[in-house]
Design an enzyme around this catalytic site. Structure first.
Site, PDB file in Angstrom:
ATOM      1  N   ARG A 208       0.868  -1.183   0.000  1.00 25.81           N
ATOM      2  CA  ARG A 208       0.000   0.000   0.000  1.00 25.81           C
ATOM      3  C   ARG A 208       0.908   1.239   0.000  1.00 25.81           C
ATOM      4  NH1 ARG A 208      -3.726   2.695   4.783  1.00 25.81           N
ATOM      5  NH2 ARG A 208      -4.893   4.078   3.371  1.00 25.81           N
ATOM      6  N   HIS A 209       0.485   2.274  -0.702  1.00 22.30           N
ATOM      7  CA  HIS A 209       1.243   3.528  -0.708  1.00 22.30           C
ATOM      8  C   HIS A 209       1.531   3.995   0.721  1.00 22.30           C
ATOM      9  CE1 HIS A 209      -2.362   5.561   0.603  1.00 22.30           C
ATOM     10  NE2 HIS A 209      -3.018   4.840  -0.279  1.00 22.30           N
ATOM     11  N   GLY A 210       2.531   4.843   0.876  1.00 25.09           N
ATOM     12  CA  GLY A 210       2.886   5.379   2.190  1.00 25.09           C
ATOM     13  C   GLY A 210       1.889   6.434   2.654  1.00 25.09           C
TER      14      GLY A 210
END
Ligand SMILES: *[C@@H]1O[C@H](CO)[C@@H](O)[C@H](O)[C@H]1NC(C)=O
Ligand SMILES: *[C@@H]1O[C@H](CO)[C@@H](O)[C@H](O)[C@H]1NC(C)=O
Ligand SMILES: *[C@@H]1O[C@H](CO)[C@@H](O)[C@H](O)[C@H]1NC(C)=O
Length: 471
Positions: free
Chosen positions: A85-87
């Site tokens: 998942r993106h940061g």
């Protein structure tokens, strides 16, 4: 009220984005200002909540886990697939607008209300352009994750390897992929090369990373269906939420009718954003105690459950395309290994969303409670498995590692798999073990592998008039 002649928004003129970002000092980020509420932020939790040791040392691998198949056990990793998942990100435009609405409500108060002062004076530094973009902290999340993975699997993350990068088309995911790559180059070369000598592009692949957008049945029956979230809506009107609303209305001296669950939730999210993005304990946090936080966490989990989790079968079935792809590449790696060929995709790094990971985890049977999460079983679900803050915080990652084991007594023992969630071994639902023979795994998921196909699952015309509960 007509909005034809709305004047300029009240509030200070906003600073350019880069000035705002400068305020986020790295030193601040290291200061561990853990708040009592931070365990309840659901999908807006920082990654450090699930790996507290990172607050001290962001490159630490944490306490050693004897469960890993290590080269000493004569097993070597052959292939690693990471779904990431993106940061940490900024709020979305919608969230920022709601926050603006709440902020204006508090600023426009005529009656003096001491408890509302900190909010009226609070600097509304978010602006709609930030719309869900990756925050500077989110870049760090990715760089550091890359460095830790490279340290954990040095055999796979070596200079001569080929790394296959793919990403959702969303800006925050593409940026996450770039930040991860930077961290990886740092880990492999000790410095950043003058240019990206690996010459490897990030492939944009929404079919795999945003399968939910492409699944017609999901879009029609769940996403765009006004009644599909009835449990969520019922909880917003229910007694637990009502208590929180009344308390906050009283604190802020606003009429109850001016508040609703969405506005209170956005205040809670703002507390989470200020902690995740700036590492500050914002005044918004002072509105809530731990009990309130648990209620708001449940509201967030309910939505995840009905929209991305076990609530409707189509939520998880739509991830079949990703599930099939994972096993296709595992099969391919094994075939290559068996014929002593080099592994064509030893490391696959894919950047997506909480909405990418959660359905896949549900398809595979992880974090399934005996009873569904519902508006009326808040108390009963106190100790539920389905807590999205533990499962899919920012930068969450689901990693499949395929091992080749020498000295196997049987051919089946030659190929084994481990799954890591957020860098910790995840026991398989079918065995509770943290390692599985590849043949056992395929056998356990036989039905999905044989019968779950994206195009069929997601085709709308094939649906009959039954309720979506059975979809
Ligand atoms: C919308 O969701 C409700 C509740 O699950 C369901 O009964 C209804 O059939 C759905 N409508 C459509 C068009 O899918
Ligand atoms: C839809 O329902 C009808 C009658 O109940 C049944 O004959 C048909 O096979 C169903 N179609 C699908 C795709 O399930
Ligand atoms: C679905 O239901 C509607 C009304 O209940 C009915 O008119 C229609 O024929 C049904 N369609 C199918 C495919 O069963």
């Amino acid at each position: 009220m007509a909005s034809c002649f709305r004047g300029p928004l009240p509030g200070r003129p906003s600073l350019p984005l880069f000035l705002l970002l400068l305020r986020v000092s790295l030193a601040q980020e290291r200061a561990a200002a853990t708040s009592l509420l931070s365990g309840y932020f659901g999908t807006k939790s920082r990654y450090e909540e699930v790996n507290q040791h990172l607050l001290q040392d962001p490159l630490s691998l944490g306490p050693p886990d004897p469960g890993y198949l290590l080269p000493s056990a004569a097993c070597a990793p052959l292939q690693l697939r990471a779904l990431i998942r993106h940061g940490t990100r900024f709020p979305t435009e919608k969230q920022i607008r709601k926050l603006g609405q709440l902020h204006r409500l508090l600023r426009s108060q005529e009656r003096p209300c001491p408890a509302a002062q900190p909010f009226a004076h609070w600097d509304m530094w978010y602006h709609p352009d930030m719309d869900g973009k990756l925050a500077p902290k989110g870049r760090l999340d990715m760089e550091q994750l890359a460095q830790r993975l490279a340290a954990r699997f040095p055999g796979l993350f070596s200079r001569q390897r080929r790394f296959a990068f793919a990403s959702s088309s969303k800006h925050r995911c593409v940026e996450s992929s770039a930040a991860f790559r930077k961290g990886l180059l740092l880990a492999l070369h000790g410095q950043l090369p003058a240019r990206d000598i690996e010459n490897e592009e990030t492939e944009i692949n929404d079919k795999l990373m945003r399968f939910f957008d492409h699944c017609e049945k999901f879009v029609t029956c769940v996403e765009e269906n006004a009644t599909a979230m009835y449990e969520v809506d019922a909880f917003k009107q229910g007694p637990e939420m009502k208590r929180v609303l009344e308390k906050i209305a009283a604190t802020l001296c606003v009429p109850l009718r001016d508040l609703n669950a969405d506005l209170v939730q956005v205040a809670f999210f703002t507390c989470s954003f200020e902690l995740a993005i700036k590492n500050v304990n914002s005044p918004w946090c002072s509105l809530f105690n731990e009990e309130d936080a648990k209620v708001l966490e449940y509201l967030n989990d309910l939505k995840q459950y009905w929209k991305r989790g076990y609530g409707y079968d189509i939520n998880s079935r739509s991830s079949c395309i990703l599930f099939q792809d994972i096993f296709k590449h595992l099969d391919k790696a094994i075939a290559e290994s068996k014929s002593s060929m080099p592994i064509s995709s030893p490391v696959i790094l894919q950047f997506g969303h909480a909405e990418t990971l959660q359905p896949l985890l549900a398809l595979m049977g992880f974090f399934k409670d005996e009873e569904p999460l519902a508006a009326n079983n808040y108390k009963k679900q106190m100790h539920r498995k389905f807590r999205s803050g533990r499962i899919v915080p920012y930068a969450s990652n689901l990693i499949f590692v395929l091992y080749h084991c020498d000295q196997a007594k049987t051919p089946e023992e030659e190929y084994q798999v481990q799954i890591l969630l957020n860098e910790k071994l995840l026991p398989f639902p079918h065995s509770e073990e943290t390692v599985s023979l590849y043949t056992d795994l395929k056998n356990h998921y036989k039905d999905i592998l044989q019968n779950c196909h994206f195009s069929e699952e997601c085709e709308l015309s094939k649906t009959n008039n039954t309720s979506t509960d059975e979809l």
